[in-house]
Design a protein around this motif. Sequence first.
Motif, PDB file in Angstrom:
ATOM      1  N   ASN A  73      41.779  53.890  48.947  1.00  0.00           N
ATOM      2  CA  ASN A  73      40.366  54.032  48.562  1.00  0.00           C
ATOM      3  C   ASN A  73      40.253  54.889  47.303  1.00  0.00           C
ATOM      4  O   ASN A  73      40.966  55.878  47.152  1.00  0.00           O
ATOM      5  N   GLY A  74      39.340  54.502  46.431  1.00  0.00           N
ATOM      6  CA  GLY A  74      39.110  55.264  45.214  1.00  0.00           C
ATOM      7  C   GLY A  74      39.923  54.796  44.027  1.00  0.00           C
ATOM      8  O   GLY A  74      39.714  55.266  42.914  1.00  0.00           O
ATOM      9  N   THR A  75      40.845  53.842  44.252  1.00  0.00           N
ATOM     10  CA  THR A  75      41.652  53.330  43.155  1.00  0.00           C
ATOM     11  C   THR A  75      40.822  52.367  42.314  1.00  0.00           C
ATOM     12  O   THR A  75      40.088  51.540  42.847  1.00  0.00           O
ATOM     13  N   LEU A  76      40.946  52.484  40.999  1.00  0.00           N
ATOM     14  CA  LEU A  76      40.289  51.565  40.074  1.00  0.00           C
ATOM     15  C   LEU A  76      41.273  50.466  39.709  1.00  0.00           C
ATOM     16  O   LEU A  76      42.411  50.753  39.335  1.00  0.00           O
ATOM     17  N   ILE A  77      40.838  49.211  39.850  1.00  0.00           N
ATOM     18  CA  ILE A  77      41.700  48.092  39.486  1.00  0.00           C
ATOM     19  C   ILE A  77      40.985  47.200  38.473  1.00  0.00           C
ATOM     20  O   ILE A  77      39.759  47.140  38.445  1.00  0.00           O
ATOM     21  N   LEU A  78      41.757  46.526  37.662  1.00  0.00           N
ATOM     22  CA  LEU A  78      41.230  45.621  36.652  1.00  0.00           C
ATOM     23  C   LEU A  78      41.589  44.199  37.043  1.00  0.00           C
ATOM     24  O   LEU A  78      42.746  43.890  37.327  1.00  0.00           O
ATOM     25  N   LEU A  79      40.586  43.336  37.076  1.00  0.00           N
ATOM     26  CA  LEU A  79      40.773  41.939  37.445  1.00  0.00           C
ATOM     27  C   LEU A  79      39.807  41.085  36.633  1.00  0.00           C
ATOM     28  O   LEU A  79      38.592  41.290  36.712  1.00  0.00           O
ATOM     29  N   LEU A 115      36.364  49.164  42.151  1.00  0.00           N
ATOM     30  CA  LEU A 115      36.751  50.322  42.930  1.00  0.00           C
ATOM     31  C   LEU A 115      37.162  49.826  44.304  1.00  0.00           C
ATOM     32  O   LEU A 115      36.408  49.081  44.947  1.00  0.00           O
ATOM     33  N   ILE A 116      38.362  50.199  44.756  1.00  0.00           N
ATOM     34  CA  ILE A 116      38.781  49.832  46.110  1.00  0.00           C
ATOM     35  C   ILE A 116      38.116  50.793  47.083  1.00  0.00           C
ATOM     36  O   ILE A 116      38.199  52.010  46.927  1.00  0.00           O
ATOM     37  N   GLU A 117      37.430  50.209  48.073  1.00  0.00           N
ATOM     38  CA  GLU A 117      36.712  51.025  49.052  1.00  0.00           C
ATOM     39  C   GLU A 117      36.677  50.302  50.390  1.00  0.00           C
ATOM     40  O   GLU A 117      36.112  49.212  50.501  1.00  0.00           O
ATOM     41  N   ASN A 118      37.302  50.890  51.394  1.00  0.00           N
ATOM     42  CA  ASN A 118      37.284  50.369  52.768  1.00  0.00           C
ATOM     43  C   ASN A 118      37.677  48.899  52.858  1.00  0.00           C
ATOM     44  O   ASN A 118      37.002  48.101  53.505  1.00  0.00           O
ATOM     45  N   GLY A 119      38.780  48.537  52.189  1.00  0.00           N
ATOM     46  CA  GLY A 119      39.290  47.177  52.281  1.00  0.00           C
ATOM     47  C   GLY A 119      38.528  46.157  51.457  1.00  0.00           C
ATOM     48  O   GLY A 119      38.726  44.959  51.626  1.00  0.00           O
ATOM     49  N   ASP A 124      42.161  54.533  33.285  1.00  0.00           N
ATOM     50  CA  ASP A 124      42.637  54.816  34.642  1.00  0.00           C
ATOM     51  C   ASP A 124      42.670  53.584  35.547  1.00  0.00           C
ATOM     52  O   ASP A 124      43.167  53.655  36.665  1.00  0.00           O
ATOM     53  N   ALA A 125      42.135  52.457  35.079  1.00  0.00           N
ATOM     54  CA  ALA A 125      42.140  51.230  35.883  1.00  0.00           C
ATOM     55  C   ALA A 125      43.521  50.591  35.835  1.00  0.00           C
ATOM     56  O   ALA A 125      44.114  50.424  34.764  1.00  0.00           O
ATOM     57  N   LEU A 126      44.045  50.242  36.997  1.00  0.00           N
ATOM     58  CA  LEU A 126      45.357  49.611  37.124  1.00  0.00           C
ATOM     59  C   LEU A 126      45.193  48.103  37.260  1.00  0.00           C
ATOM     60  O   LEU A 126      44.211  47.638  37.857  1.00  0.00           O
ATOM     61  N   GLN A 127      46.147  47.349  36.749  1.00  0.00           N
ATOM     62  CA  GLN A 127      46.096  45.896  36.901  1.00  0.00           C
ATOM     63  C   GLN A 127      46.168  45.555  38.387  1.00  0.00           C
ATOM     64  O   GLN A 127      47.012  46.081  39.112  1.00  0.00           O
ATOM     65  N   ALA A 128      45.281  44.706  38.866  1.00  0.00           N
ATOM     66  CA  ALA A 128      45.233  44.334  40.288  1.00  0.00           C
ATOM     67  C   ALA A 128      46.514  43.607  40.674  1.00  0.00           C
ATOM     68  O   ALA A 128      47.019  42.774  39.917  1.00  0.00           O
TER      69      ALA A 128
END
Length: 155
Positions: free
Chosen positions: A31-37, A43-47, A67-71
């Motif tokens: 949770n809280g991870t930033l992803i780029l898609l 923002l990943i939050e609760n699945g 800070d966004a990571l590649q999904a």
Amino acid sequence: MNKKAYIAIILALGLIGVFLAQKSEASTRPNGTLILLNKTVYLIENGHKRGFPSAEIFKSYGFDFKDALQANADEVSLPDGALMTYASGTLVKGSDQTVYIIAENKKNPFSSAEAFLGLGFSFANIVPDTGNTLANIHMGRTVDSVYDAHPPGTL
């Protein structure tokens, strides 16, 4: 098939299920991870993955695009959650002259410049609502006095 073979198969299938569940959890970041898609930050939050509809909303949380990571493959398949809205404490102005402060997912209008300035806010900190997100945020209480308590989320 005898009873022992049947039990062995059931146990093996159960272990495979546990292995797959652990693999899936380990492949999705916390949770809280930033992803780029597809050029959108989530923002990943609760699945779920919750998209940011505008740069202004993204920046209202103090995030940085770097800070966004590649999904990864598992994150691509996460279900979409509700779109992100402005962070609590954000000062936002829509297409009219009203300035709002966001608190607890509600937009709280200021009744006057006197109330706004009297509570220590600055017009320089107002974010323009370029994506018309304000229209989808429920109305909160009007801030009409310098004696009102600052809304939750205000620094």
